[in-house]
Structure formats: C-alpha cells, structure tokens
Design a protein around this motif. Structure first.
Motif, mmCIF file in Angstrom:
data_model
loop_
_atom_site.group_PDB
_atom_site.id
_atom_site.type_symbol
_atom_site.label_atom_id
_atom_site.label_comp_id
_atom_site.label_asym_id
_atom_site.label_seq_id
_atom_site.Cartn_x
_atom_site.Cartn_y
_atom_site.Cartn_z
ATOM 1 N N VAL A 28 -2.368 -9.527 26.896
ATOM 2 C CA VAL A 28 -1.222 -9.572 25.066
ATOM 3 C C VAL A 28 -0.702 -10.351 24.598
ATOM 4 O O VAL A 28 -0.160 -10.942 25.564
ATOM 5 N N HIS A 29 -1.425 -10.976 23.563
ATOM 6 C CA HIS A 29 -0.034 -12.316 22.935
ATOM 7 C C HIS A 29 0.605 -10.933 21.710
ATOM 8 O O HIS A 29 1.436 -11.669 21.898
ATOM 9 N N ALA A 30 0.177 -10.359 21.369
ATOM 10 C CA ALA A 30 1.271 -9.766 20.549
ATOM 11 C C ALA A 30 1.544 -8.764 20.797
ATOM 12 O O ALA A 30 0.094 -7.586 20.499
ATOM 13 N N ALA A 31 2.104 -7.306 21.163
ATOM 14 C CA ALA A 31 2.090 -6.316 21.339
ATOM 15 C C ALA A 31 1.480 -5.173 20.849
ATOM 16 O O ALA A 31 1.878 -6.004 19.349
ATOM 17 N N VAL A 32 0.861 -4.009 20.788
ATOM 18 C CA VAL A 32 1.802 -3.084 20.006
ATOM 19 C C VAL A 32 2.627 -3.308 19.123
ATOM 20 O O VAL A 32 3.710 -2.435 20.059
ATOM 21 N N GLN A 33 2.340 -3.129 17.737
ATOM 22 C CA GLN A 33 3.543 -3.105 16.479
ATOM 23 C C GLN A 33 3.367 -1.954 15.046
ATOM 24 O O GLN A 33 2.653 -1.837 14.479
ATOM 25 N N ASP A 34 4.318 -1.591 14.971
ATOM 26 C CA ASP A 34 3.685 -0.616 13.422
ATOM 27 C C ASP A 34 4.285 -1.753 12.400
ATOM 28 O O ASP A 34 5.972 -2.203 13.104
ATOM 29 N N VAL A 35 3.672 -1.976 12.120
ATOM 30 C CA VAL A 35 3.915 -2.646 10.782
ATOM 31 C C VAL A 35 4.430 -2.551 9.463
ATOM 32 O O VAL A 35 4.382 -2.818 8.505
ATOM 33 N N GLY A 36 4.118 -0.712 9.054
ATOM 34 C CA GLY A 36 4.604 -0.161 8.034
ATOM 35 C C GLY A 36 3.972 1.077 7.844
ATOM 36 O O GLY A 36 2.402 1.408 8.380
ATOM 37 N N ASP A 37 3.854 2.322 7.275
ATOM 38 C CA ASP A 37 3.754 3.230 6.452
ATOM 39 C C ASP A 37 2.474 3.916 8.173
ATOM 40 O O ASP A 37 1.214 4.421 7.199
ATOM 41 N N GLY A 38 2.647 3.140 9.168
ATOM 42 C CA GLY A 38 1.922 4.149 10.613
ATOM 43 C C GLY A 38 1.030 3.589 10.758
ATOM 44 O O GLY A 38 0.366 4.343 11.080
ATOM 45 N N ILE A 39 0.573 1.959 9.841
ATOM 46 C CA ILE A 39 -0.373 1.095 10.374
ATOM 47 C C ILE A 39 0.271 0.075 11.519
ATOM 48 O O ILE A 39 1.394 -0.187 11.810
ATOM 49 N N LYS A 40 -0.791 0.318 12.847
ATOM 50 C CA LYS A 40 -0.521 -0.417 14.200
ATOM 51 C C LYS A 40 -1.338 -1.587 14.418
ATOM 52 O O LYS A 40 -2.578 -1.209 14.204
ATOM 53 N N VAL A 41 -0.476 -2.354 14.762
ATOM 54 C CA VAL A 41 -1.587 -3.712 15.247
ATOM 55 C C VAL A 41 -1.396 -4.005 16.313
ATOM 56 O O VAL A 41 0.324 -4.021 16.907
ATOM 57 N N ALA A 42 -2.145 -4.834 17.192
ATOM 58 C CA ALA A 42 -1.756 -5.510 17.997
ATOM 59 C C ALA A 42 -2.884 -7.012 17.865
ATOM 60 O O ALA A 42 -4.181 -7.024 17.909
ATOM 61 N N GLU A 43 -2.252 -7.560 19.321
ATOM 62 C CA GLU A 43 -3.481 -9.026 19.396
ATOM 63 C C GLU A 43 -3.273 -9.349 20.275
ATOM 64 O O GLU A 43 -2.559 -9.225 21.388
ATOM 65 N N LEU A 44 -4.220 -9.882 21.309
ATOM 66 C CA LEU A 44 -4.844 -9.904 23.233
ATOM 67 C C LEU A 44 -5.504 -10.968 22.710
ATOM 68 O O LEU A 44 -6.221 -11.516 21.973
ATOM 69 N N LEU A 45 -5.780 -11.562 23.755
ATOM 70 C CA LEU A 45 -5.954 -13.022 24.356
ATOM 71 C C LEU A 45 -7.646 -12.532 24.723
ATOM 72 O O LEU A 45 -7.312 -11.852 25.887
ATOM 73 N N ASP A 46 -8.625 -13.059 24.398
ATOM 74 C CA ASP A 46 -9.774 -13.020 25.775
ATOM 75 C C ASP A 46 -10.047 -13.987 26.546
ATOM 76 O O ASP A 46 -8.985 -14.687 26.230
ATOM 77 N N PRO A 47 -10.707 -13.812 27.079
ATOM 78 C CA PRO A 47 -10.778 -15.058 28.801
ATOM 79 C C PRO A 47 -11.019 -16.026 27.978
ATOM 80 O O PRO A 47 -10.257 -16.799 29.069
ATOM 81 N N SER A 48 -10.831 -16.628 26.799
ATOM 82 C CA SER A 48 -11.275 -18.093 26.342
ATOM 83 C C SER A 48 -9.971 -18.199 25.347
ATOM 84 O O SER A 48 -10.088 -19.924 25.211
#
Length: 121
Positions: free
Chosen positions: A83-103
């Motif tokens: 996990v690079h950036a955990a799940v977060q609600d960025v407004g209006d029900g839209i949710k984003v998350a950022e993961l780091l792949d093995p590279s």
C-alpha cells in the motif's frame, strides 16, 4: 483531438516477473509478448510493460477502475503489492488507492460510479 486514455506503460526490472505479476493482478494473459514490450488489454485500454526504464512512484499516475476498491486492494496486496496510499474517499463517493507493484511503480485503483463506459471511444 485527444480521444482518451489508451495505454499506461510501466517499466519493470524483470520483464518475466512483471508479466507474471500483472497477469495475476488482472487475471489475464498478455496479447502481445516480446522481449522489448509486453501488452495486456484491460477493459479496452492497454497496460504495457517495458524492460528498459526506471520503475518508481514519482512518474505519471494511472488509475484502473474497480467495482469494490477495498476487496481489490486486499487481493492485490496478497499478490505482493504494498500500500502506497490507503483507500480514501476523494469526494462525491469516488474512492482511490495507490499500491506499489513489486518493481516500485504506482498501480492506482479508482472506484467511480460516475464513470460512463459508453463515453469511451
């Protein structure tokens, strides 16, 4: 006229390992598989892997659509992402998350009920 997202390219340090990992993440084999480029068709868009580049989390951010972001984060972390950036609600029900792949590249995920697949061209 720009017609929309077509391809997201990630550099990997080991093309064979990167290909296997992304095949697991997207549950799909590549449609194009050469020593210089591996391409996956994902929902009408392309994820490309290149062996000559520097992986990292500071380049462009690409977000891949999902229906259940919490479940997908858990599934992909179980496949070896961090996990690079955990799940977060960025407004209006839209949710984003950022993961780091093995590279070390950022694999962005987005849940957006407002996204209109009919508008993709």
């Amino acid at each position: 006229m720009i017609k929309g997202l077509r391809t997201a390219i990630y550099p990997v340090t080991d093309l064979t390992a990167g290909k296997a990992w992304y095949a697991s993440v997207f549950n799909k084999a590549p449609y194009f598989d050469q020593p210089f480029y591996v391409g996956f068709e994902i929902g009408g868009f392309e994820l490309g892997l290149i062996p000559d580049g520097t992986p990292g989390a500071t380049g462009s951010k690409i977000f891949w659509g999902v229906e259940d972001i919490d479940a997908e984060v858990a599934r992909i972390v179980a496949l070896g992402a961090q996990v690079h950036a955990a799940v977060q609600d960025v407004g209006d029900g839209i949710k984003v998350a950022e993961l780091l792949d093995p590279s070390g590249n950022v694999l962005g995920l987005i849940y957006n009920a407002h996204f209109d697949l009919q508008a993709v061209r």
